[in-house]
Design an enzyme around this catalytic site. Structure first.
Site, PDB file in Angstrom:
ATOM      1  CG  ASP A  22      33.313 -30.382 -20.486  1.00  0.00           C
ATOM      2  OD1 ASP A  22      32.588 -29.493 -19.996  1.00  0.00           O
ATOM      3  OD2 ASP A  22      32.920 -31.537 -20.737  1.00  0.00           O
ATOM      4  CG  ASN A  24      29.207 -27.894 -18.561  1.00  0.00           C
ATOM      5  OD1 ASN A  24      30.045 -28.347 -19.333  1.00  0.00           O
ATOM      6  ND2 ASN A  24      28.191 -27.159 -18.968  1.00  0.00           N
ATOM      7  CG  ASP A  30      33.015 -25.402 -19.079  1.00  0.00           C
ATOM      8  OD1 ASP A  30      33.994 -25.140 -18.358  1.00  0.00           O
ATOM      9  OD2 ASP A  30      32.422 -26.504 -19.072  1.00  0.00           O
ATOM     10  CG  ASP A  99      38.432 -13.100 -31.392  1.00  0.00           C
ATOM     11  OD1 ASP A  99      38.344 -12.337 -32.373  1.00  0.00           O
ATOM     12  OD2 ASP A  99      39.133 -14.124 -31.381  1.00  0.00           O
ATOM     13  CG  ASP A 200      37.441 -12.471 -36.998  1.00  0.00           C
ATOM     14  OD1 ASP A 200      38.253 -13.379 -36.795  1.00  0.00           O
ATOM     15  OD2 ASP A 200      36.545 -12.532 -37.861  1.00  0.00           O
ATOM     16  CD  GLU A 257      42.254 -12.955 -38.610  1.00  0.00           C
ATOM     17  OE1 GLU A 257      42.540 -14.115 -38.917  1.00  0.00           O
ATOM     18  OE2 GLU A 257      41.074 -12.542 -38.634  1.00  0.00           O
ATOM     19  CG  HIS A 330      41.463 -19.832 -33.862  1.00  0.00           C
ATOM     20  ND1 HIS A 330      42.154 -18.642 -33.750  1.00  0.00           N
ATOM     21  CD2 HIS A 330      40.365 -19.548 -34.596  1.00  0.00           C
ATOM     22  CE1 HIS A 330      41.497 -17.698 -34.383  1.00  0.00           C
ATOM     23  NE2 HIS A 330      40.402 -18.211 -34.916  1.00  0.00           N
ATOM     24  CG  ASP A 331      41.908 -19.193 -38.044  1.00  0.00           C
ATOM     25  OD1 ASP A 331      40.922 -19.880 -37.723  1.00  0.00           O
ATOM     26  OD2 ASP A 331      41.904 -17.942 -38.019  1.00  0.00           O
TER      27      ASP A 331
END
Ligand code: NOJ
Length: 561
Positions: A22, A24, A30, A99, A200, A257, A330-331
Site C-alpha cells: 500500500d 497511498n 495498490d 487476469d 479464470d 484455470e 490466492h485460493d
C-alpha cells in the site's frame, strides 16, 4: 520433443494486489505499490508477473467480480498508474499478464444492469436466465460459495445462474455477440501491450444447454453440477475461436484455470496444433488432502498419491502440451503449512518444496510471499476473516446449520483462502511494512521473524534459495526441456525423480518427512553424478550419489550422466 518458447523458459510471479503493498495509506495494496517493488522481483529472477484482477469492481469477491473491464479499481489507482506499471515492467525486461475473468461479471456491470431490466432487452441473452421449476430454482446446482447457484430476480420473475456469488452472474457464451464483445476487450488490453492472460475458471464457459439437475442420491438441497459446466460441449470450439480471433495475432502467454480438468482434456487444451491455450492450471494435486466431501473435509496427504498425480501430468503432457507448476495461489493455503512444517523446519521444508516443484517440467508460478516462506494464519474470531467463501460457508454450517464452531475453524485454518491473502510481510515494522494505515486484513503476527527484509539480508533464506533455483533453470536447459521419470514410486517419505535431456541427467531427491531416511538409487537406474546443483543442507560427501541418508525435509539435485 517440445518446441522451445519463451513462456516455457519463464518463471511467473503472481501478485494479489490488495495484499501486496500500500502506497497511498488506505490499508489496501495498490498499483504504485507494485511498481515500487519491481526491483525486488527482478532481483529474484522473475520473468513474468501475473496480476490478479485490478479492474473496476464492487469487491464482492476481491476483484473477481468485474463491473468494468476497461478501467482500474479506484482503490488500486488509475489507468495512468497501470500504464506506468506496464512501462516499468517492460523497462526491466519482464512481462505482465492480466487476469481475464469472463465466465462471469459483477452484477453491477452495465451488461447485467441492462440484462436484468427486461426480458426483451438486447443484453438479456448476455447472461443465463431461466424460469423457475415448480416454484423452485431451475435446477439443483450449488454455488461454489454455498447455497443455490440461482438467484431469483423479482423484476422479471426469472432466475439467473451464478456459479460463484450472487453478485457474479455467469455470462452466456452461447451468444456470439457476447463472445465478440469479450474478444474486443481482450484486443484492447493486448494493444495496450499486455503479454498475456491467466483465464479464470475458463473451462466453465460452455454449459450443457439443458442445465440438467445433478444426481442427488443423498437428497441434499443443492449439489455440485460440475459435470454439466466443466469442460462443456462447446468449450474447445470457444477457445479455438478466441485463439483464432484474438490470441493468434499476438506473441502472448496464456494459462487457463481449470477445475475438474484431467490429463486427456488438458492435452486438448494445450496441444499447440489445436490452437487453444498454452497451459492449464489443474487442481488434482491440490485436492489430495481433501476427503470425499470437498475441500473443508480434511485429510492427510499420502505422498504416494502426490507422486501418482504429478507423474501422470508430467508424462501425460510431455511432448504434447505444457504443464504449469504451482503449489500456491490466492485460493490455496500456504504450502509450507500444508505439505511442509511451518515451525521447526519452516525454512528447510519451504526450500524442499520449492526444489521438488522447480525441478519439474513446466512453467513455475510463485505466489507472493511463497519466496520468503510465509505461513498460514489463525485468526481467533471469524470476524477477522474477509473471504466470501469462508464467510458463506461459516454462515451455512455454523450459524444456520448444526456444525461445531471449533471444528469449522480448524478447517478454515487449514484450507481457508485468507491464509494466502494476509498482507505481504515486507519488514518487521508495524503492519509488516505493508501499510501505514489499518490493513484491510490483519497481518500474520509472525512478521517479525518472517519478512522480505530479513530474507534478502540472510543468504541462507528461502528467498535466496528461490533465486538460486530460478538461476539454475536459466542455466540448465534440462530443467526446462528434459523428460521426467519417477523413481521409488512406493516410498512414503521420499519423492525422487530423474530428468533426461540429450546426454544429461538430473537426479532430484526430496524428503517430505521430518525423519532421517535412507535413499538408495534403484539398481536398474544408471546415474553418475558430476555435480551437486543445489541442496538445502551442507552436504559433506558430495559424490555419494547412489545411496545416502537424508535429513528432515532435505532436498538434493545432482546433475550427471
Ligand atoms: C477462481 C479464482 O481464482 C477465485 O479467486 C475466484 O473466487 C473464482 N475463480 C471466481 O472468479
Amino acid at each position: 520433443m517440445n518446441q522451445k518458447n519463451w513462456w516455457k523458459e519463464s518463471v511467473v510471479y503472481q501478485i494479489y494486489p490488495r495484499s501486496f503493498n500500500d502506497t497511498n495509506g488506505d490499508g489496501i495494496g495498490d498499483i504504485n505499490g507494485i511498481t515500487e517493488k519491481l526491483d525486488y522481483l527482478k532481483e529474484l529472477g522473475i520473468d513474468v508477473i501475473w496480476l490478479s484482477p485490478v479492474y473496476q469492481s464492487p469487491n464482492d469477491d476481491n476483484g473477481y467480480d468485474i463491473s468494468d473491464y476497461c478501467s482500474i479499481m479506484d482503490e488500486f489507482g488509475s489507468m495512468e498508474d497501470w500504464d506506468n506499471l506496464l512501462d516499468e515492467v517492460h523497462n526491466r525486461g519482464m512481462k505482465l499478464i492480466m487476469d481475464l475473468v469472463v465466465n462471469h461479471t459483477s452484477d453491477e456491470h452495465e451488461w447485467f444492469v441492462q440484462s436484468r431490466s427486461s426480458t426483451d432487452n438486447p443484453y438479456r441473452d448476455y447472461y443465463i436466465w431461466r424460469k423457475g421449476k415448480d416454484g423452485q430454482e431451475p435446477n439443483n446446482w450449488e454455488s461454489a460459495f454455498s447455497g443455490s447457484a440461482w438467484q431469483y430476480d423479482e423484476l422479471t420473475g426469472e432466475y439467473y445462474l451464478h456459479l460463484f456469488s450472487k453478485k457474479q452472474p455467469d455470462l452466456n457464451w452461447e451468444n456470439p455477440k457476447l463472445r465478440q464483445d469479450i474478444y474486443r476487450m481482450m484486443k484492447w488490453w493486448l494493444n495496450k501491450g499486455v503479454d498475456g492472460f491467466r483465464m479464470d475458471v475458463i473451462n466453465f464457459i460452455s454449459k450443457n444447454p439443458d442445465l440438467p439437475d445433478a444426481p442427488n442420491p443423498d437428497n441434499k438441497k443443492y449439489v455440485g453440477g460440475g459435470q454439466y459446466y466443466m469442460n462443456g460441449p462447446r468449450i474447445h470450439e470457444f477457445l479455438h475461436e478466441m485463439n483464432r480471433e484474438v490470441l493468434s495475432h499476438y506473441d502472448v502467454m496464456t494459462v487457463g484455470e481449470m477445475p475438474g480438468v484431467d490429463v486427456e482434456e488438458a492435452k486438448k487444451y494445450t496441444d499447440p496444433s489445436r490452437e487453444e491455450l498454452q497451459m492449464v492450471f489443474q487442481f488434482e494435486h491440490m485436492d489430495l488432502d481433501s476427503g470425499p466431501n470437498g475441500k473443508w473435509d480434511l485429510k492427510e496427504l499420502d505422498l504416494r498419491d502426490l507422486k501418482q498425480s504429478i507423474t501422470k501430468w508430467q508424462n501425460g503432457l510431455h511432448g504434447t502440451g505444457w504443464n504449469s507448476l504451482y503449489l500456491n495461489n490466492h485460493d490455496q493455503p500456504r504450502i509450507v503449512s500444508r505439505f511442509g512444517d511451518d515451525e521447526k523446519y519452516r525454512v528447510t521444508s519451504a526450500k524442499m518444496l520449492a526444489t521438488f516443484l522447480h525441478m519439474l517440467q513446466g512453467t513455475p508460478y510463485i505466489y507472493q510471499g511463497e519466496e520468503i516462506g510465509m505461513t498460514n494464519v489463525k485468526f481467533e474470531s471469524i470476524n477477522d476473516y474477509q473471504d466470501i467463501e469462508i464467510l458463506n460457508m461459516y454462515q451455512e454450517q455454523v450459524i444456520d446449520g448444526n456444525e461445531n464452531h471449533a471444528e469449522i475453524m480448524q478447517a478454515i485454518y487449514a484450507k481457508g483462502r485468507d491464509n494466502a491473502r494476509t498482507p505481504f510481510q515486507w519488514d518487521d515494522s508495524e503492519n509488516a511494512g505493508f501499510t501505514d494505515a489499518e490493513p484491510w486484513m490483519k497481518v500474520n503476527q509472525n512478521f517479525k521473524e518472517i519478512n522480505a527484509k530479513q530474507a534478502v539480508e540472510d543468504e541462507n533464506s528461502v528467498y535466496h534459495y528461490y533465486r538460486k533455483l530460478i538461476q539454475l533453470r536459466k542455466n540448465h536447459p534440462i530443467i526446462v526441456y528434459g523428460n521426467y521419470q519417477l523413481i521409488l514410486p512406493n516410498d512414503q517419505k521420499i519423492f525422487a525423480y530423474l530428468r533426461n535431456y540429450q546426454s544429461e541427467k538430473l537426479l532430484v531427491v526430496t524428503n517430505f518427512s521430518d525423519d532421517h531416511v535412507n535413499f538408495d538409487l534403484p539398481e536398474d537406474i544408471a546415474f553418475t553424478a558430476n555435480e551437486l546443483l543445489i541442496s538445502n543442507y551442507e552436504i559433506q560427501n558430495e559424490t555419494d550419489d547412489q545411496s545416502f541418508t537424508l535429513s528432515p525435509y532435505e532436498a538434493r539435485v545432482y546433475k550427471g550422466v
